[in-house]
Design an enzyme around this catalytic site. Sequence first.
Site, short mmCIF file in Angstrom:
data_model
loop_
_atom_site.label_atom_id
_atom_site.label_comp_id
_atom_site.label_asym_id
_atom_site.label_seq_id
_atom_site.Cartn_x
_atom_site.Cartn_y
_atom_site.Cartn_z
N HIS A 1 0.88 -1.19 0.00
CA HIS A 1 0.00 0.00 0.00
C HIS A 1 0.91 1.23 0.00
CE1 HIS A 1 -3.45 2.44 0.61
NE2 HIS A 1 -3.78 2.14 1.85
N HIS B 1 -2.21 -1.94 -9.88
CA HIS B 1 -3.20 -1.40 -8.95
C HIS B 1 -4.44 -2.26 -8.98
CE1 HIS B 1 -5.75 1.45 -6.86
NE2 HIS B 1 -4.64 2.01 -6.47
N ASP C 1 2.80 5.73 -6.64
CA ASP C 1 4.05 5.64 -5.89
C ASP C 1 5.29 5.56 -6.77
OD1 ASP C 1 2.93 5.66 -3.32
OD2 ASP C 1 2.30 3.59 -3.55
N1 CMC Z 1 5.04 -6.49 -10.43
C1 CMC Z 1 4.96 -7.71 -11.01
N2 CMC Z 1 3.81 -8.41 -11.13
C2 CMC Z 1 2.72 -7.86 -10.62
C3 CMC Z 1 2.74 -6.60 -9.99
C4 CMC Z 1 3.94 -5.90 -9.91
N3 CMC Z 1 4.04 -4.71 -9.34
N4 CMC Z 1 1.49 -6.29 -9.56
C5 CMC Z 1 0.72 -7.34 -9.91
N5 CMC Z 1 1.46 -8.28 -10.55
C6 CMC Z 1 0.99 -9.52 -11.13
C7 CMC Z 1 0.75 -10.58 -10.08
O1 CMC Z 1 1.88 -11.36 -9.84
C8 CMC Z 1 -0.38 -11.36 -10.69
O2 CMC Z 1 0.17 -12.17 -11.67
P1 CMC Z 1 -0.45 -13.66 -11.94
O3 CMC Z 1 -1.84 -13.42 -12.46
O4 CMC Z 1 0.44 -14.30 -12.92
O5 CMC Z 1 -0.46 -14.35 -10.61
C9 CMC Z 1 -1.21 -10.30 -11.41
O6 CMC Z 1 -0.27 -9.24 -11.73
C10 CMC Z 1 -2.34 -9.72 -10.57
O7 CMC Z 1 -1.77 -9.31 -9.32
P2 CMC Z 1 -2.57 -9.27 -7.96
O8 CMC Z 1 -1.61 -9.28 -6.84
O9 CMC Z 1 -3.65 -10.32 -7.99
O10 CMC Z 1 -3.29 -7.86 -8.05
P3 CMC Z 1 -3.93 -7.06 -6.87
O11 CMC Z 1 -4.99 -6.23 -7.46
O12 CMC Z 1 -4.32 -7.98 -5.75
O13 CMC Z 1 -2.72 -6.18 -6.31
C11 CMC Z 1 -1.21 -4.41 -5.96
C12 CMC Z 1 -2.57 -4.83 -6.54
C13 CMC Z 1 -1.10 -2.91 -5.99
C14 CMC Z 1 -1.10 -4.91 -4.52
C15 CMC Z 1 -0.11 -5.05 -6.85
O14 CMC Z 1 -0.22 -4.58 -8.17
C16 CMC Z 1 1.29 -4.79 -6.29
O15 CMC Z 1 1.74 -5.53 -5.41
N6 CMC Z 1 2.00 -3.72 -6.79
C17 CMC Z 1 3.30 -3.38 -6.27
C18 CMC Z 1 3.15 -2.60 -4.98
C19 CMC Z 1 2.64 -1.20 -5.23
O16 CMC Z 1 3.15 -0.48 -6.09
N7 CMC Z 1 1.67 -0.78 -4.43
C20 CMC Z 1 1.12 0.57 -4.49
C21 CMC Z 1 -0.30 0.60 -4.92
S1 CMC Z 1 -0.86 2.24 -5.37
C22 CMC Z 1 -0.76 3.16 -3.93
C23 CMC Z 1 -1.70 2.73 -2.89
O17 CMC Z 1 -2.92 2.84 -3.06
O18 CMC Z 1 -1.22 2.31 -1.87
#
Ligand code: CMC
Length: 389
Positions: free
Chosen positions: A228, A267, A323
């Site tokens: 987050h 996201h 971010d």
């Molecule tokens: N790098 C590589 N792969 C990713 C990333 C990433 N940053 N984000 C998602 N994926 C992949 C993930 O591995 C999954 O792949 P697969 O379908 O093969 O298993 C797919 O994309 C979907 O990911 P998810 O984790 O199911 O998606 P989510 O909606 O649950 O997670 C998130 C969203 C923001 C937690 C995630 O994109 C992430 O961990 N990003 C990196 C951390 C980050 O930048 N966070 C800040 C978010 S914006 C500010 C805020 O609101 O806090």
Amino acid sequence: PGLAVYDPGFVNTASCRSSVTYIDGDKGILEYRGYPIEQLAESSSFLEVAYLLIHGDLPTKEQFEQWVHEITFHTFVHENIKGFMQGFRYDAHPMGMLMASVGAMSTFYPDASNIMDPDNRHLQVVRMIAKMPTLGAWSFRHAQGKPYVYPDNALSYTENFLSMLFKMSEPRYAADERIIKALDTLFILHADHEQNASANAVRSVGSTQVDPYSAVAAGVGALFGPLHGGANEAVLRMLRRIGSIENVPSFIEGVKAGNERLMGFGHRVYKNYDPRAKLIKKATEDVFEVTGVNPLLKIAQELEKIALEDEYFVKRRLYPNVDFYSGLIYEALQIPPEMFTVLFAIGRTPGWLAQWLELVQDKEQKIARPKQIYTGQRGLSFTPSEQRW
Ligand code: CMC
């Protein structure tokens, strides 16, 4: 009753009705109370946006002057909170200090537990928006071993925060106008984001009818996490670790192999470019005009370029989020990575409070209490330890 829908992470569950923030993740639209984020970032100020989020509408001139006056009046915190903060270890993470000191404020303002009284609620909202920069700046001074700087109420909200971070001697601290505007804009961009993990934490804890300091402390805790708000700190550390443009392709390969995530990308809601990231990119130019270009910018741009064309990221619709670039600005302002999420928290406070106000006045709201799908054993028969061992 009886029906449980399994939805880990609430991907498909609406937990409330809200009129604070609208997001269309496919189109990359973000609006606060109906106003597009681009217009607010360009022409409003953080305190005006805070007023908008809290009250639901833009202020008249008189209302705004009164609002600024009230916030400015409450920037100081009780001396014992200062003592409380000074008790932390020298290397305490500023977010841990912020979370604890926000929670501690519930003991300094026991009147805050009277959440049914609108005037009382308003007072706590004003107090929290006013005091958050003071607590945040003091957590930074603490890490640096420098004396805490008291608020200077002759300065604007954002310049006062910079003063509390950086002031070393008399006379008054003065920052470049472009820096103040850029930081104010960053606060605006972070001010709310509907049902993100920290807003959900504030609502969940707030649904017990606890005082708002306790609820917001929970929000600060949720924001601390690297998935987050903590992602801005993680991005900077990632860029430093990559070190140079030549290392970007192998880093990307590692991400695709599942070794780690590309921080600042992806996201839950945006499956298109995060509109906030676009605006932050613009703000970097303004800040770098004053500070000189952050050398990590080139690595970030290269990562973005490769990722936006790479099938792994395209298929999963992963774009830069808020971010990805914000840390570069903070670093150029000489703010260390462990402070980045504190800045996010200061910006997010009006959003948390707007949603808390909505929650406590919503007659449909109940205590947050999700169901579970039980996967453990049942009906075992217990044997006392003296017979088992
Ligand atoms: N790098 C590589 N792969 C990713 C990333 C990433 N940053 N984000 C998602 N994926 C992949 C993930 O591995 C999954 O792949 P697969 O379908 O093969 O298993 C797919 O994309 C979907 O990911 P998810 O984790 O199911 O998606 P989510 O909606 O649950 O997670 C998130 C969203 C923001 C937690 C995630 O994109 C992430 O961990 N990003 C990196 C951390 C980050 O930048 N966070 C800040 C978010 S914006 C500010 C805020 O609101 O806090």
